[in-house]
Design a protein around this motif. Structure first.
Motif, short mmCIF file in Angstrom:
data_model
loop_
_atom_site.label_atom_id
_atom_site.label_comp_id
_atom_site.label_asym_id
_atom_site.label_seq_id
_atom_site.Cartn_x
_atom_site.Cartn_y
_atom_site.Cartn_z
N UNK A 31 32.66 47.95 23.86
CA UNK A 31 33.22 47.45 25.12
C UNK A 31 34.23 46.35 24.75
N UNK A 32 35.52 46.60 25.07
CA UNK A 32 36.55 45.66 24.64
C UNK A 32 36.55 44.36 25.43
N UNK A 33 36.24 44.45 26.72
CA UNK A 33 36.21 43.21 27.54
C UNK A 33 34.87 43.07 28.23
N UNK A 34 33.86 42.68 27.46
CA UNK A 34 32.54 42.55 28.08
C UNK A 34 32.51 41.44 29.13
N UNK A 35 31.83 41.71 30.24
CA UNK A 35 31.67 40.68 31.28
C UNK A 35 30.21 40.60 31.68
N UNK A 36 29.67 39.41 31.69
CA UNK A 36 28.34 39.17 32.23
C UNK A 36 28.11 37.67 32.38
N UNK A 37 27.29 37.34 33.36
CA UNK A 37 26.90 35.95 33.56
C UNK A 37 26.02 35.47 32.39
N UNK A 38 25.40 36.43 31.72
CA UNK A 38 24.55 36.12 30.57
C UNK A 38 25.43 36.00 29.33
N UNK A 39 26.14 34.87 29.23
CA UNK A 39 27.17 34.74 28.19
C UNK A 39 26.62 34.89 26.77
N UNK A 40 25.34 34.61 26.58
CA UNK A 40 24.75 34.73 25.24
C UNK A 40 24.86 36.16 24.72
N UNK A 41 24.80 37.14 25.62
CA UNK A 41 24.82 38.54 25.18
C UNK A 41 26.12 39.24 25.62
N UNK A 42 27.17 38.45 25.73
CA UNK A 42 28.49 38.99 26.08
C UNK A 42 29.15 39.45 24.78
N UNK A 43 28.70 40.59 24.29
CA UNK A 43 29.10 41.09 22.98
C UNK A 43 29.39 42.59 23.10
N UNK A 44 30.60 42.98 22.70
CA UNK A 44 31.03 44.37 22.93
C UNK A 44 30.89 45.29 21.73
N UNK A 45 30.77 44.67 20.52
CA UNK A 45 30.64 45.48 19.30
C UNK A 45 29.51 44.93 18.45
N UNK A 46 28.28 45.23 18.81
CA UNK A 46 27.13 44.65 18.07
C UNK A 46 27.10 45.13 16.62
N UNK A 79 16.12 40.92 25.09
CA UNK A 79 17.56 41.09 25.31
C UNK A 79 18.25 41.53 24.02
N UNK A 80 19.37 42.23 24.18
CA UNK A 80 20.14 42.69 23.01
C UNK A 80 21.60 42.29 23.17
N UNK A 81 22.10 41.58 22.17
CA UNK A 81 23.51 41.21 22.14
C UNK A 81 24.15 41.78 20.90
#
Ligand code: AN7
Length: 352
Positions: free
Chosen positions: A231-246, A186-188
Motif C-alpha cells: 500500500x503506497x499511501x497507508x492511512x489510519x488513525x493507528x499511526x503505529x501500524x501505518x506501514x504499507x510494505x511490511x 496488531x500487525x505493522x
C-alpha cells in the motif's frame, strides 16, 4: 548487581552471539490481565487475557527486542544505531542506546508520530530526523545508510530484535502453564507476529506445549497483508501500524497459515471503539494496540464463536500515554467549577 530483564530470565533460549554485552532496563514481565467481563460481552464461555505490553520501560513491546539488538550492537563495537520508526521503535532505541552510551539516530514520518513517542525519543537524547514521506520510505533510507556507514540497524530486519521479542510468547506460556489456544495482535511491519510465532514454536519443541492459532490484525487503510499487495499511501488513525510494505510480511503470512490462523483488517472506528472498551477494563492502550482485540471482536460479530474453555490472549502493544491527543481531541474541555462545594455538588449530581 541484580538484573531481571528478558535476557536475564530467558538468555539461554535466545540465539545471541557471544560478543553480546547486556544492556537492560528490566523490560518484560508485563502483566497478563484477565478480562472476564469483556469475554462475556463477546459471547462468554472462554478465558480472555490482555498482555499489557505498554508496561515496558519505554511504554511499548519494542523494549523486548531493543535490549537484545542494542546489546548485540554494543558487543560488536557499534558507536551509533539507526532506525526508521512510526514512533515506538524510536523511543525504545533512543532509551537503550542512551544506556549503552551510543548515539541513536531515528527517522520518523513527518506529522504522523504520536506526541508521547516523539517526546520520548527527544528526552532520551536521540537525533530525530523527520522525513517527508512514509515509514516505508524512511526504512529504505536507514537500510542504505547502515550498509554504507558503521551504524547498526535496529529495525526488526535485525534478527536480534526478534530474539528478544519472542520472549513475549514465553511469558504468556509461563503464566498460563501452557500456550493459549488463540493469540490476537496488531500487525505493522510484522516483526512481532513473526517473533511470537518463533517463541511459541520454540516452547512447543522444548516443553511440548501446543501451538496457538494466531490472529494478526491490520488497519483497513494500511492492510497490505490482507490485500495481497503493498500500500503506497497507508492511512489510519493507528499511526503505529501505518506501514504499507511490511519487511516481515512473508513470515507473518506464514505464521498465520502454519498456525491455522489468519490476518484480517479492521476499520479505524472499530479500533477506536475497542480502545474505549479496553479503557473500561482500566487498560488504556494506544489505538494500534487495540487492533488485535478489535479483530477478535470483528470475527465474533461475523459469526465466529470461541470454543468453550479456550484461553485467548490479546497482546496490547503500547501504552495509551503514548498518544494522548487521540483521546482528548474530540472531547470538550473538563468542566471548570469555582471553589464552592455547592456548585461542585450540582455538577456531580447532574452527571449521576
Ligand atoms: C504499538 O515503532 O513499526 O508488526 O516503528 O508501535 O512488529 O511492526 C511500531 C509497530 C503494533 C506493530 N503496536 O508491530 C515502529 C513500529 C504498536 C506498534 C506495532 C507497532 P510490528
Amino acid at each position: 548487581m541484580i538484573e531481571n530483564g528478558i535476557m536475564a530470565r530467558y538468555g539461554a533460549l535466545l540465539d545471541l552471539p557471544a560478543h553480546t554485552i547486556p544492556i537492560t532496563l528490566n523490560e518484560g514481565n508485563t502483566p497478563l490481565i484477565p478480562a472476564p467481563r469483556l469475554a462475556d460481552e463477546l459471547g462468554g464461555g472462554f478465558e480472555l487475557y490482555i498482555k499489557f505490553e505498554g508496561m515496558n520501560p519505554t511504554g511499548s513491546f519494542k523494549d523486548r527486542g531493543m535490549t537484545t539488538a542494542i546489546s548485540e550492537a554494543l558487543g560488536a563495537g557499534a558507536k551509533a544505531v539507526i532506525c526508521a520508526s512510526t514512533g515506538n521503535t524510536a523511543a525504545s532505541a533512543a532509551a537503550y542506546a542512551a544506556r549503552a552510551g551510543q548515539k541513536a539516530i531515528v527517522l520518523i514520518p513527518r506529522g504522523k508520530v504520536a506526541a508521547g513517542k516523539l517526546a520520548g525519543a527527544v528526552a532520551y537524547g536521540a537525533q530525530v530526523v523527520q522525513i517527508d514521506g512514509s515509514f516505508d520510505d524512511a526504512l529504505n533510507m536507514v537500510v542504505a545508510i547502515s550498509q554504507r556507514q558503521p551504524i547498526a540497524l535496529v529495525n526488526s530486519l535485525n534478527p536480534y530484535r526478534l530474539e528478544g521479542q519472542k520472549t513475549g510468547a514465553f511469558e504468556i506460556c509461563d503464566v498460563l502453564g501452557s500456550a493459549p489456544e488463540l493469540l490476537c495482535l496488531p500487525v505493522g511491519n510484522a516483526g512481532n507476529i513473526t517473533a511470537y510465532w518463533m517463541g511459541f514454536k520454540q516452547y512447543e519443541a522444548i516443553k511440548s506445549y501446543c501451538l496457538p492459532r494466531i490472529l494478526g490484525v491490520q488497519a483497513a487503510g494500511s492492510a497490505p497483508l490482507v490485500l495481497g499487495h503493498p500500500v503506497d499511501r497507508p492511512v489510519t488513525v493507528a499511526t503505529a501500524i501505518r506501514i504499507g510494505r511490511p519487511v516481515r510480511g512473508e513470515q507473518a503470512l506464514q505464521a498465520a497459515e502454519e498456525s491455522s490462523g489468519k490476518i484480517i483488517a479492521v476499520s479505524d472506528d472499530e479500533i477506536l471503539a475497542m480502545q474505549k472498551r479496553l479503557a473500561k477494563e482500566g487498560i488504556w492502550v494506544e489505538p494500534a494496540s487495540a487492533a488485535g482485540m478489535a479483530g477478535l471482536a470483528a470475527e465474533i460479530r461475523a459469526g465466529y464463536r470461541v470454543p468453550a474453555g479456550q484461553r485467548v490472549v490479546a497482546v496490547c502493544t503500547g501504552h495509551g500515554l503514548k498518544d494522548p491527543d487521540i483521546v482528548v481531541k474530540d472531547l470538550p474541555p473538563a468542566k471548570a467549577v469555582p471553589p464552592m462545594a455547592e456548585l461542585l455538588e450540582e455538577v456531580i449530581m447532574a452527571g449521576l
